[in-house]
Design a protein around this motif. Structure first.
Motif, short mmCIF file in Angstrom:
data_model
loop_
_atom_site.label_atom_id
_atom_site.label_comp_id
_atom_site.label_asym_id
_atom_site.label_seq_id
_atom_site.Cartn_x
_atom_site.Cartn_y
_atom_site.Cartn_z
N ASP A 121 76.35 31.16 32.79
CA ASP A 121 76.69 32.08 31.60
C ASP A 121 75.73 33.65 31.70
O ASP A 121 76.12 34.34 30.84
N LEU A 137 78.17 34.61 37.86
CA LEU A 137 78.63 35.56 37.04
C LEU A 137 79.72 36.22 37.89
O LEU A 137 80.94 36.43 37.23
N ASN A 148 82.43 33.37 39.24
CA ASN A 148 82.82 32.38 38.21
C ASN A 148 82.72 30.68 38.95
O ASN A 148 83.66 30.02 38.69
N ARG A 150 77.08 37.13 30.49
CA ARG A 150 78.48 37.29 31.12
C ARG A 150 79.08 38.68 30.63
O ARG A 150 79.55 39.57 31.27
#
Length: 90
Positions: free
Chosen positions: A10, A47, A50, A70
């Protein structure tokens, strides 16, 4: 340990001071695949794509890192992309 291989990502990190090692498990053994120093960034792959963390990152000693979430990262990337596009359209 700042990041653990396989965890969800994240945040990305920017190193202000100190040194960290990127460690990946290869054939059951932990291998140092990169050393990160001040000015380096790590954690961005999770990031951008994903995906889970590609490696663990461990501080070699005392360090200071800046953490970027993010949402902020996405805004920066989108703004930079729009600015670049505008530069070439005009």
């Amino acid at each position: 340990k700042v990041i653990t291989e396989g965890d969800d990502g994240d945040f990305l990190f920017v190193i202000e001071t100190g040194s960290l090692e990127c460690i990946k498990e290869i054939e059951g053994t932990d291998k140092v695949v990169k050393t990160c120093d001040p000015g380096d960034v790590f954690g961005e792959l999770a990031l951008l794509y994903n995906c889970p963390r590609a490696a663990s990152v461990v501080a070699k000693g005392e360090c200071v890192c800046w953490k970027l979430d993010r949402e902020s990262f996405s805004h920066i990337v989108k703004d930079a992309s729009a600015a670049k596009r505008n530069k070439y359209e005009n």
